[in-house]
Design a protein around this motif. Structure first.
Motif, PDB file in Angstrom:
ATOM      1  N   ARG A  11       0.828  -1.202   0.000  1.00  0.00           N
ATOM      2  CA  ARG A  11       0.000   0.000   0.000  1.00  0.00           C
ATOM      3  C   ARG A  11       0.866   1.257   0.000  1.00  0.00           C
ATOM      4  NH1 ARG A  11      -4.332   0.911   4.723  1.00  0.00           N
ATOM      5  NH2 ARG A  11      -2.512   1.673   5.885  1.00  0.00           N
ATOM      6  N   ARG A  29       0.775   4.006  -3.001  1.00  0.00           N
ATOM      7  CA  ARG A  29       0.427   5.410  -2.737  1.00  0.00           C
ATOM      8  C   ARG A  29       1.587   6.346  -3.078  1.00  0.00           C
ATOM      9  NH1 ARG A  29      -3.802   5.755   2.343  1.00  0.00           N
ATOM     10  NH2 ARG A  29      -5.225   4.158   1.535  1.00  0.00           N
ATOM     11  N   VAL A  52       2.854  10.867   1.914  1.00  0.00           N
ATOM     12  CA  VAL A  52       2.395   9.498   2.158  1.00  0.00           C
ATOM     13  C   VAL A  52       2.559   9.134   3.632  1.00  0.00           C
ATOM     14  CG1 VAL A  52       2.801   7.060   1.637  1.00  0.00           C
ATOM     15  CG2 VAL A  52       2.837   8.748  -0.210  1.00  0.00           C
TER      16      VAL A  52
END
Length: 445
Positions: A93, A97, A411
């Motif tokens: 993830r 991202r 992020v």
């Protein structure tokens, strides 16, 4: 744990001894810029050959020292960064991202470049004609880009400094190491040691940046002079304004609204990497500094060690977004080619998908030729911009590196893994290596 009082007294000057004050690294860079401009102007105005040659050699040696470490640095940095993802929860993830924010900021940057180009018409009134252009020595196409990722052997990419192929081999090796697990641990330990060795050696080169600045800036002024800049005044101003809007407008806005991070604190912590990028014109050469400032801004080391090397070879808002958008408009106007809405969409597509072709090295010729070939514009147009390229590349690379810090910062903030205490205290120059590593920040979902 308290400091030893005895140790603090040894650093104090004894008696009436005089100690030369330490000059901050940023001040050394600024002094190098000023001195370089003065020496470059003197060499050109007084036609001093030996000074011209000296400036050229000093700048050339500095860039060569940076390039010397590029191939092994990229390979081991990418390999180690991929294997470090095993220490991170929800690594997939985070990687997704990170790539998403790379794409978002690239789209914004290319949109700004197109808007400025359409407003200012940089190719009008320059006095340049298609006859002034010439074919570049190296060009890029989508076929070359796709087939060029995979090397013919493991040696040539390192000898010819094909960074894209080096990234491919490092990624394959890193993924294979993850699959092998404990069996690959000796290789990973060796790779981490080699990476630390390379970064230590590169720190010594980075400390020479003020001298390199004198040579690079001085040679640019002595060789090109102000007359050449005058011919490309609008285009040069467009590139600098576009990069400045992204670096000092878009990035701070995203940091303040999306990451809830103070833009002033960001620049305070990231400025050493940005200024070194401006001088060296190499994202990869600046990578150790970029990673250090990213960590000091509170991004966990395990994540930063992946995001920064990945960004140094693919995240190019200056070279791969703003510049090719403006250059395409500039060249189209010189060659009297009309661009339509479809062409502008193609420019945006190439900027987002093909940015890895720039590979973090000085210059953006491959990315520009990729853009021109996709649009069907004459590749001779690249020759029109080669003379002014070093001056443009300084601002482009500074923008690249700023973006390479911004994206992982966003992020990390969005994922709740940003150490805001570290962020708020970030101020030390990254050229001063810490004597003790900081505690690792837990990377959680």
């Amino acid at each position: 744990m308290s400091a030893n009082p005895a140790s603090t007294t040894t650093d104090e000057p004894s008696g009436s001894g005089f100690r030369i004050p330490k000059v901050p690294f940023w001040a050394q860079i600024v002094a190098g810029l000023v001195l370089g401009v003065l020496l470059g102007w003197l060499a050109r105005s007084q036609d001093i050959d030996w000074l011209y040659t000296t400036l050229d050699k000093v700048g050339h040696i500095f860039v060569q020292l940076l390039k010397l470490a590029v191939a092994p640095l990229v390979f081991f940095a990418i390999l180690v960064s991929i294997t470090n993802l095993r220490k991170v929860n929800n690594a997939a993830r985070l990687a997704t991202r990170t790539l998403l924010w790379f794409m978002i900021t690239s789209l914004i940057a290319v949109a700004i470049g197109l808007a400025i180009g359409l407003i200012t018409n940089p190719g009008s009134g320059t006095g340049l004609t298609p006859k002034d252009g010439k074919l570049p020595e190296h060009s890029g196409s989508w076929l070359d880009f796709l087939t060029g990722i995979i090397p013919d052997n493991v040696i040539t990419p390192f000898t010819e400094l094909n960074v894209l192929q080096i990234v491919f081999m490092a990624a394959v090796a890193g993924i294979a190491a993850l699959q092998l697990g404990e069996k690959a641990q000796p290789i990973l330990t060796l790779s981490e040691s080699i990476l630390e060795l390379l970064q230590k050696a590169l720190w010594w080169v980075i400390r020479l940046a003020p001298l390199g600045t004198v040579g690079l800036i001085g040679y640019a002024i002595a060789d090109y002079g102000w007359d050449l800049i005058g011919k490309y005044a609008t285009f040069t101003a467009d590139v600098y304004i576009g990069c400045a809007l992204v670096m000092f407008g878009v990035y701070p806005l995203l940091l303040a609204t999306v990451a809830k991070v103070s833009p002033l604190q960001f620049f305070k912590g990231a400025w050493p990497a940005i200024q070194l990028a401006f001088v060296s014109r190499s994202s990869v050469g600046t990578m150790p500094v970029t990673q250090k400032v990213t960590e000091r801004l509170g991004v966990p080391k395990e994540y930063a060690s992946f995001a920064v090397p990945f960004g140094a070879t693919t995240k190019m808002d200056g070279c791969a977004a703003i510049y090719p958008a403006l250059a395409a408009i500039f060249i189209a106007q010189i060659f009297d080619v009309q661009l339509g809405v479809g062409d502008y969409i193609l420019i945006a597509f190439v900027s987002v998908i093909g940015s890895a072709a720039t590979a973090g090295l000085t210059g953006a010729t491959v990315m520009l030729t990729l853009t021109l070939s996709t649009l069907g514009l004459p590749l001779e147009g690249v020759g029109l911009l080669m003379a002014i390229d070093p001056i443009l590349d300084m601002m482009r690379t500074a923008t690249n590196v700023a973006g390479q810090v911004v994206s992982p910062l966003i992020v990390a903030a969005r994922e709740g893994i940003l150490d805001r205490d570290m962020l708020n205290s970030a101020s030390a120059s990254p050229t001063e290596e810490p004597s003790e590593p900081r505690e690792k920040v837990a990377v959680a979902a």
